[in-house]
Design a protein around this motif. Structure first.
Motif, PDB file in Angstrom:
ATOM      1  N   ASN A 359       0.819  -1.086  -0.040  1.00 28.32           N
ATOM      2  CA  ASN A 359      -0.061  -0.115  -0.026  1.00 28.32           C
ATOM      3  C   ASN A 359       0.879   1.310  -0.012  1.00 28.32           C
ATOM      4  OD1 ASN A 359      -2.830  -1.178   0.361  1.00 28.32           O
ATOM      5  ND2 ASN A 359      -1.836  -2.112   1.885  1.00 28.32           N
ATOM      6  N   LYS A 538     -12.461  -2.871 -10.860  1.00 29.70           N
ATOM      7  CA  LYS A 538     -11.564  -2.324  -9.460  1.00 29.70           C
ATOM      8  C   LYS A 538     -12.444  -1.079  -8.927  1.00 29.70           C
ATOM      9  CE  LYS A 538      -7.932  -4.616 -10.967  1.00 29.70           C
ATOM     10  NZ  LYS A 538      -7.163  -5.462 -10.092  1.00 29.70           N
ATOM     11  N   ALA A 539     -11.814  -0.862  -7.785  1.00 24.74           N
ATOM     12  CA  ALA A 539     -12.407   0.039  -6.702  1.00 24.74           C
ATOM     13  C   ALA A 539     -11.935   1.486  -7.063  1.00 24.74           C
ATOM     14  CB  ALA A 539     -12.313  -0.124  -5.250  1.00 24.74           C
ATOM     15  N   ASN A 540     -12.707   2.543  -7.152  1.00 21.56           N
ATOM     16  CA  ASN A 540     -12.426   3.822  -7.429  1.00 21.56           C
ATOM     17  C   ASN A 540     -11.576   4.105  -6.244  1.00 21.56           C
ATOM     18  OD1 ASN A 540     -11.831   6.237  -7.968  1.00 21.56           O
ATOM     19  ND2 ASN A 540     -14.045   6.870  -8.684  1.00 21.56           N
ATOM     20  N   LYS A 541     -10.158   4.540  -6.166  1.00 22.83           N
ATOM     21  CA  LYS A 541      -9.766   4.811  -4.949  1.00 22.83           C
ATOM     22  C   LYS A 541     -10.005   6.486  -4.439  1.00 22.83           C
ATOM     23  CE  LYS A 541      -5.090   2.475  -4.555  1.00 22.83           C
ATOM     24  NZ  LYS A 541      -3.901   2.932  -4.487  1.00 22.83           N
ATOM     25  N   GLY A 548     -12.028  -1.524  -1.877  1.00 19.93           N
ATOM     26  CA  GLY A 548     -11.533  -2.303  -2.793  1.00 19.93           C
ATOM     27  C   GLY A 548     -10.505  -3.359  -1.776  1.00 19.93           C
ATOM     28  N   PRO A 550      -7.333  -4.425  -0.155  1.00 20.66           N
ATOM     29  CA  PRO A 550      -5.906  -3.786  -0.065  1.00 20.66           C
ATOM     30  C   PRO A 550      -4.651  -4.818  -0.382  1.00 20.66           C
ATOM     31  CG  PRO A 550      -6.890  -4.974   2.145  1.00 20.66           C
ATOM     32  CD  PRO A 550      -7.702  -5.211   1.145  1.00 20.66           C
ATOM     33  N   ALA A 605      -5.240  -7.093  -5.910  1.00 20.32           N
ATOM     34  CA  ALA A 605      -5.243  -5.811  -5.412  1.00 20.32           C
ATOM     35  C   ALA A 605      -6.198  -4.842  -6.040  1.00 20.32           C
ATOM     36  CB  ALA A 605      -3.919  -5.294  -5.219  1.00 20.32           C
ATOM     37  N   GLU A 606      -6.969  -3.995  -5.120  1.00 17.96           N
ATOM     38  CA  GLU A 606      -7.976  -3.045  -5.561  1.00 17.96           C
ATOM     39  C   GLU A 606      -9.096  -3.480  -6.026  1.00 17.96           C
ATOM     40  OE1 GLU A 606      -5.600   0.009  -7.424  1.00 17.96           O
ATOM     41  OE2 GLU A 606      -3.819  -0.201  -6.313  1.00 17.96           O
ATOM     42  N   ASP A 607      -9.243  -4.758  -6.322  1.00 12.49           N
ATOM     43  CA  ASP A 607     -10.543  -5.318  -6.888  1.00 12.49           C
ATOM     44  C   ASP A 607     -11.699  -4.982  -5.995  1.00 12.49           C
ATOM     45  OD1 ASP A 607      -9.355  -6.520  -9.132  1.00 12.49           O
ATOM     46  OD2 ASP A 607      -9.739  -8.641  -8.166  1.00 12.49           O
ATOM     47  N   LEU A 608     -12.783  -4.657  -6.563  1.00 13.59           N
ATOM     48  CA  LEU A 608     -13.914  -4.091  -5.904  1.00 13.59           C
ATOM     49  C   LEU A 608     -14.508  -5.372  -5.010  1.00 13.59           C
ATOM     50  CD1 LEU A 608     -15.931  -1.646  -5.276  1.00 13.59           C
ATOM     51  CD2 LEU A 608     -17.291  -2.460  -7.216  1.00 13.59           C
TER      52      LEU A 608
END
Length: 613
Positions: A359, A538-541, A548, A550, A605-608
């Motif tokens: 991260n 993906k999640a929108n950061k 998402g 980590p 990583a970062e998958d919703l």
């Protein structure tokens, strides 16, 4: 003491050496290494790796070694109140484990605690002693007693702890230098002080050769009055393993400390392991570590953890950043309060280090954002007090920020756990798996899920531990003939012939082979052919309402459902990757709008994971 059968391969080959290869060389060890104090051959990480990855029973390993080596004492590594696990168990589980270990062939129990937390060590000592074992209480070494600037773990700290272990009735006192930090000068100071205080107590020193200084350190300890030092046979020594047996034996020939071991026999023993080691190439720590490295004095990574940490880094997509992980390990250790680092506390530090690199967090970021980060489960549980109390206390304000209103454990964690009902566990296990033995019940008391998976695998595929190692790891080539002895006097001749090109509707493929000259075929599921490529959103950061992953991992628990009201910090999902579990917490308060994952799903990583309204 020779550690080749346990710590050496744990430190160099990610603990993957199979019973099959240990038993092949056991008669040679029995005939030529009777003068050893002991053979360290069981416990530590070997127990769960045998079940989890090698599909074999650790109890059978111990029993078979005992049959072949009746004349050399066996030593195992016992994690105090953690037995051979990574958590605390009810006391009766630790007692039952030690009892069965002695019955199956164990002699000496090296008992330690990952934080040097005395109440946890005393439970292990009492369990091993009551079972009839020799108790070797161990002090895990950190810092540098020869450096006056390193004040936390000074000489006085070790002498006080030794006094408590002697009061507790230890038969042997061990210094367990799990990272190879014990320099020759420090070793001399420490052993001299212990020897002066306890002239008749056997003293046993353990180290790792990560820096390259292990042989010098062990010779210094021997000259200062240590009775036993740990070595590994030459071709399995050095780097994150123990110092070289041949080097120490040769250095002491013709002196008052001559070991009486024969160098030509050590060379033969080494030649066997040189060949056997080539079978385990994929698990080698030497993929990136080609030599000793004195940076261990800075990062303090235990030798037994080094290869596993490296493996974990590759599986999490951090293989190219292993140097960063090592630096982050030192930072994570300081964040956690400069703790003693050995399984399972070393796992806490390693998990936090990987989390920081994944991260892109520095120490200050961790402190500043602690209230909104989803820390690895091991870090949260450590701060709660699940593995015991660290010397000098927990780090503040980090602990309060991470835990908020979560429960905390005061004192010894296992003391508040109710005894395990072994009868009930046995009934449940044998209902599901009629093949389960009483030994499997003890395995299941420590590793319920792993034991279930082991028994399911064994029920389906039979005794794969009888296969040669190359066949076990990579499978036979088409047209290859090989033999498998499944029991005394019963050998199967197998020849692989061909594999059907067409898949059945259920995704199976027919495989043709000869068994003792008779043509056979079997349908086997082709897992690769049935894989579908899925693109997970993906999640929108920038959007805090989208949560998402980590880090990469498999979904092992979903704690919420659509429509649930959640607060900031509510546990949502648990992800698992290479023994590392991460609890994903909600960054905002609101209502769960969508859940974008299923149980067992593999994520990057970062998958919703979920959206919150």
């Amino acid at each position: 003491m020779d550690t080749t059968f346990r710590d050496a391969h744990q430190s160099l080959l990610a603990t993957r050496v199979r019973t099959h290869d240990l038993l092949k060389v056991s008669p040679f060890v029995s005939h030529h290494f009777a003068p050893l104090y002991a053979l360290e051959n069981w416990g530590g990480a070997t127990f769960d790796v045998a079940l989890r990855f090698l599909h074999e029973c650790p109890w059978e390993r111990l029993e078979e070694m005992r049959k072949m080596i009746p004349n050399v004492p066996f030593q195992m590594l016992l994690r105090g109140a953690n037995a051979v696990g990574y958590t605390n168990y009810p006391d009766n589980v630790v007692y039952k484990f030690c009892e069965l270990a002695v019955q199956t062939g164990m002699d000496i129990f090296r008992v330690f605690d990952s934080l040097n937390y005395l109440p946890n060590i005393l439970v292990g000592m009492e369990a091993a002693g009551k079972a009839g074992g020799i108790v070797e209480a161990a002090i895990s070494y950190s810092g540098d007693v020869s450096d006056p600037n390193k004040k936390k773990y000074d000489l006085n700290y070790y002498l006080k702890l030794a006094e408590e272990l002697v009061k507790g009735g230890t038969h042997v006192l061990a210094i367990k230098d799990m990272a190879g930090l014990l320099k020759p000068k420090a070793g001399k100071l420490l052993v001299t002080a212990l020897r002066d205080k306890y002239p008749d107590l056997p003293i046993h020193i353990h180290t790792h050769d990560t820096s390259g200084g292990g042989v010098a350190a062990m010779l210094a300890c021997a000259e200062a009055g240590a009775d036993v030092v740990d070595v590994a046979v030459d071709s399995m020594s050095g780097m994150t393993s123990q110092p070289s047996m041949g080097a120490i034996v040769a250095s002491l020939q013709g002196t008052d400390l001559d070991t009486g071991l024969k160098l030509d026999k050590i060379s033969e023993y080494s030649a066997y392991w040189e060949q056997a080691r080539t079978l385990y190439g994929p698990f080698e720590c030497t993929t990136t570590m080609r030599s000793g490295n004195a940076d261990v004095y800075n990062n303090e990574i235990p030798g037994g953890q080094y290869t596993n940490l490296q493996f974990q880094a590759y599986s999490l997509g951090l293989g190219d950043f292993f140097e960063d992980v090592k630096k982050a390990y030192a930072e994570a250790n300081q964040l956690l309060g400069d703790i003693i680092k050995v399984t399972p506390s070393s796992k806490v530090v390693g998990d936090l280090a990987q989390f920081m690199v994944q991260n892109k967090l520095k120490s200050q970021d961790v402190l500043d954002k602690a209230e909104e980060l989803s820390f690895p489960k091991s870090v949260v549980e450590y701060l709660q007090g699940h593995i015991g109390q660290p010397y000098g206390g927990f780090p503040e304000p980090l602990r309060s920020k991470v835990l908020r209103d979560m429960p905390r454990i005061e004192g010894r964690p296992g003391a508040s756990l109710p005894p395990l009902d072994f009868q009930k566990l046995a009934t449940e296990l044998k209902e599901t798996f009629p093949i389960a033995s009483d030994r499997d019940v003890v395995s299941a008391s420590l590793y319920p899920q792993v034991t279930n998976e082991y028994l399911a695998f064994k029920e389906k595929f039979g005794p794969v531990d009888k296969l040669d190692t190359r066949i076990f790891l990579v499978g036979p080539k088409v047209g290859e003939e090989f033999e498998v002895t499944i029991e005394k006097g019963k050998t199967l001749g197998i020849k692989t012939l061909a594999m059907a090109e067409d898949l059945t509707e259920s995704g199976d493929r027919e495989v043709f082979f000869e068994l003792n000259g008779t043509l056979r075929s079997v349908y086997i599921q082709d897992k690769d052919a049935s894989k579908e490529i899925e693109h997970h959103p993906k999640a929108n950061k920038a959007n805090k309402n989208e949560v998402g992953a980590p880090m990469p991992g498999t979904v092992i628990d979903i704690r919420i459902k659509v429509g649930d009201r959640v607060e900031k910090g509510t546990p949502l999902v648990i992800l698992s990757a290479m023994k590392m579990e991460t609890v994903v917490q909600c960054p905002v308060a609101g209502i769960v709008k969508t859940i974008n994952i299923d149980m067992g799903m593999k994520l990057e990583a970062e998958d919703l994971l979920i959206t919150v309204e």
